[in-house]
Design an enzyme around this catalytic site. Structure first.
Site, short mmCIF file in Angstrom:
data_model
loop_
_atom_site.label_atom_id
_atom_site.label_comp_id
_atom_site.label_asym_id
_atom_site.label_seq_id
_atom_site.Cartn_x
_atom_site.Cartn_y
_atom_site.Cartn_z
N TYR A 1 -11.25 -9.51 -3.97
CA TYR A 1 -10.14 -8.50 -3.72
C TYR A 1 -9.15 -9.16 -2.38
CZ TYR A 1 -8.26 -4.12 -1.45
OH TYR A 1 -7.48 -3.23 -1.02
N GLY B 1 -4.56 9.56 -4.33
CA GLY B 1 -4.65 8.54 -3.06
C GLY B 1 -3.21 8.21 -2.54
N ILE B 2 -3.07 7.24 -2.17
CA ILE B 2 -1.77 6.69 -1.26
C ILE B 2 -0.62 6.86 -2.33
CG2 ILE B 2 -0.72 4.75 -0.64
CD1 ILE B 2 -3.32 3.72 -0.06
#
Length: 280
Positions: free
Chosen positions: A157, A14-15
């Site tokens: 979150y 991912g990132i």
């Protein structure tokens, strides 16, 4: 002149992986930190970097990671606190913390504090991958950081990402005068592995087969992380800021509450067992 060192957590996909590639292309020696040994080693090999395996659900892993990094790299130029996730029903780690709180906030908080000397030596840039969920779902209660009274995956979150912004601002206040520059950012809604194993409502968007059409690629978030990491603090961005879409945002009152930032720092230090000078 020795190569600059960048430590990127959550870099096995991912990132983080996208940012690791860009930083390596820019000449950095990249330490690729991930939980999965195979994926972590693969990305490290791809970028000519160094793999480091740690599970942020275990604070002993974080302590060992920090000790190893400090021994190998007395100077760190960039620390990207990118690891994190959206989790399901409330679960507690062996350290006694709700998993979302620990993985997304307490573990990077502990890693950053334990790397104080290498970060000071490098006059480092510390970049935190936060989220717009901080203002959409986050409402911190210092007396209930685990959300034990009324848990939802979305709020847990959002709280953890709000905590990252507060940590960024308080880190800047404490270490900014010594040359460390901190910034947090929202990478956008990206087609990544973020919600795997989660009961969050956000999982519906992340799991749709059309996500590659409706979401941005991880490379765009990685590019923004790399832009902040390689930019000049005070010129390209102001230390202590939180960015969305490349511009500073101040629309979450709690995120810019100075007293809350101090109180959260102290509460976090208690949670991870920091004492004396280690509390900064």
């Amino acid at each position: 002149m020795s190569r600059r060192t960048a430590v990127v957590t959550g870099a096995s996909s991912g990132i983080g992986a996208a940012a690791a590639r860009l930083l390596a292309a820019d000449g950095f020696s990249v330490v690729v930190v991930g939980r999965d040994p195979g994926r972590t080693s693969a990305v490290a090999a791809e970028v000519g970097g160094e793999p480091a395996v740690a599970d942020f659900a275990r604070l002993d892993d974080v302590r060992a990671l920090a000790a190893d990094l400090a021994a190998r790299h007395p100077r760190i130029d960039v620390l990207a606190n990118n690891a994190g996730g959206v989790f399901g029903r409330p679960r507690y780690t062996a350290d006694g913390n709700e998993t979302t709180l620990q993985v997304n906030h307490l573990a990077p908080f502990l890693l950053t504090v334990l790397l104080r000397e290498p970060l000071l030596a490098g006059r480092a840039t510390v970049v935190a991958t936060s989220s717009a969920a901080a203002r959409l779902f986050g409402v911190l209660d210092l007396d209930d950081l685990d959300n034990a009274r009324r848990f939802s995956a979305d709020k847990a979150y959002g709280d953890s990402k709000l905590a990252q912004i507060l940590h960024t601002r308080e880190l800047q206040r404490r270490l900014g005068p010594a040359g460390v520059s901190a910034v947090a950012f929202h990478p956008g809604v990206l087609a990544t592995r973020l919600t795997r194993g989660s009961t969050s409502r956000m999982r519906l968007a992340y799991r749709t087969p059309l996500r590659w059409l409706t979401m941005c690629r991880p490379e765009s978030g990685g590019a923004e992380l790399a832009r902040l990491a390689t930019g000049t603090p005070g010129v390209d961005w102001e230390p202590g800021e939180y960015h969305e879409r490349g511009v500073p945002v101040r629309d979450s009152p709690q995120a810019f509450d100075d007293d809350l930032a101090v109180a959260l720092w102290e509460a976090s230090a208690d949670r991870v067992g920091l004492t004396g000078a280690d509390r900064l």
